[in-house]
Enzyme design. Structure first.
Site: not given
Ligand code: TRP
Length: 338
Positions: A122, A204, A207
């Site tokens: 991240k 994967k 959204k």
């Protein structure tokens, strides 16, 4: 890991899990997480939270965070998570989560937190916002789990390292201050299905896919779902066969079908013997729609009944707080707070 005979001997094991309110859930989330939540609810005492405090690490727009939190809580109910059997609540409604995080921070080595690969990922993806909260995210997760003395934690594989940290911190605390926490076990989805993007079966389903046809969103209208499946990437052969390595697109469709019907992929393969890809896509889409339509209907009813949802949210927070308070008092006492 879960073991049926063990569960029968010792009923009422405790389960904790949470989902972040970061926006539209996908079919991947349903198959990977929600289906498991529903199954566990049949056997265990479950706590399921909307992890809004975790979302704050990304500094979302306040109105959006609020909307996503309310939506996700309503979706929990629409899925069939049952507030009479399970404790459904919003993490920030129980202030003990942050209180326990502080105590656990003081029992977590900086070095062990620094090893978390999700923090590294991240940080690399959003170098402009590497805040201390993001670093502390796994400790907040540990607090979530340990507050409720959870035995089992259904999680995606990407969270396994955080669960290992939770176990290490719990064991360390117990060794320093005396037996206080239950050391939890992770439960990865039983079907083991990881669902991939319909547009690119190498990644994967998410959204945030660049291609809008990649993710099926749980609130997509049926015609949109059907269209996404019609466009699903397959391969240049014509045989429907489960072979994730060589036929990732077709195998992903079979995996979706098999997971939703709770059958083996070998059985799914048989169901499509002789079928062409167009037939495969349209039958998988039909199954997806038949699962999602009733959820969408209940979701719309709940969205129109804000007072009932608010009242269930409060009940959940009260139930969770009572359990969390017991753990927190014990922890404060153990460490010498007056
Ligand atoms: N971090 C988890 C995720 O993004 C969500 C979460 C928060 C969680 N607290 C938890 C999952 C505790 C399991 C247990 O998937």
């Amino acid at each position: 890991m879960l073991n049926e005979s063990n569960a029968a001997e010792k009923p009422q094991k405790i389960v904790f899990s949470a989902i972040q309110p970061t926006g539209a859930l996908t079919l991947g989330n349903y198959i990977g997480a929600v289906k498991n939540f529903l199954a566990l609810q049949e056997e265990y005492k479950c706590y399921y939270a909307v992890a809004d405090l975790h979302s704050v690490t990304a500094n979302p727009e306040p109105a959006l965070l609020r909307k996503n939190t309310l939506d996700l809580f309503a979706l929990f109910l629409a899925f069939g998570l049952d507030p009479a059997r399970s404790t459904l609540f919003v993490q920030s409604h129980v202030p003990f989560h942050t209180a326990l995080t502080w105590v656990l921070n003081c029992n977590t080595a900086f070095g062990e937190a620094k090893r978390m690969t999700q923090f590294k990922d991240k940080s690399q993806k959003s170098p402009q916002n590497v805040n201390v909260g993001l670093f502390d995210y796994p400790v907040l997760m540990a607090a979530d789990i340990l507050l409720y003395k959870a035995d089992y934690v259904p999680i995606g594989k990407d969270q396994n390292q955080h669960l290992e940290l939770t176990r290490a911190v719990a064991e360390r605390f117990n060794a320093r201050y005396g037996a206080t926490f239950t050391v939890p076990e992770g439960v990865n989805p039983r079907c083991g299905a990881k669902i991939f993007s319909l547009a690119n079966p190498a990644v994967k389903m998410s959204k945030s896919d660049d291609n809008p046809s990649g993710p099926v969103l749980l609130l997509d209208p049926p015609d949109v779902i059907a269209a996404k499946f019609r466009r699903a990437v397959t391969d240049s052969e014509t045989v429907v066969r489960y072979d994730p390595k060589n036929k990732p697109g077709v195998s992903n469709l079979l995996a979706i079908y098999a997971s939703l019907l709770d059958i083996k992929t070998s059985k799914a393969e048989k169901d499509f013997e002789g079928a062409d890809y167009a037939a495969l896509k349209s039958r998988v889409a039909d199954v997806v729609i038949s699962v999602l339509e009733p959820i969408q209907k209940r979701y719309r009813e709940l969205a129109a009944d804000k007072a009932s949802v608010a009242s269930l949210m409060k009940d959940g927070a009260d139930k969770a707080s009572a359990a969390a308070y017991r753990t927190m008092s014990k922890v404060y006492k153990r460490i010498g707070l007056v």
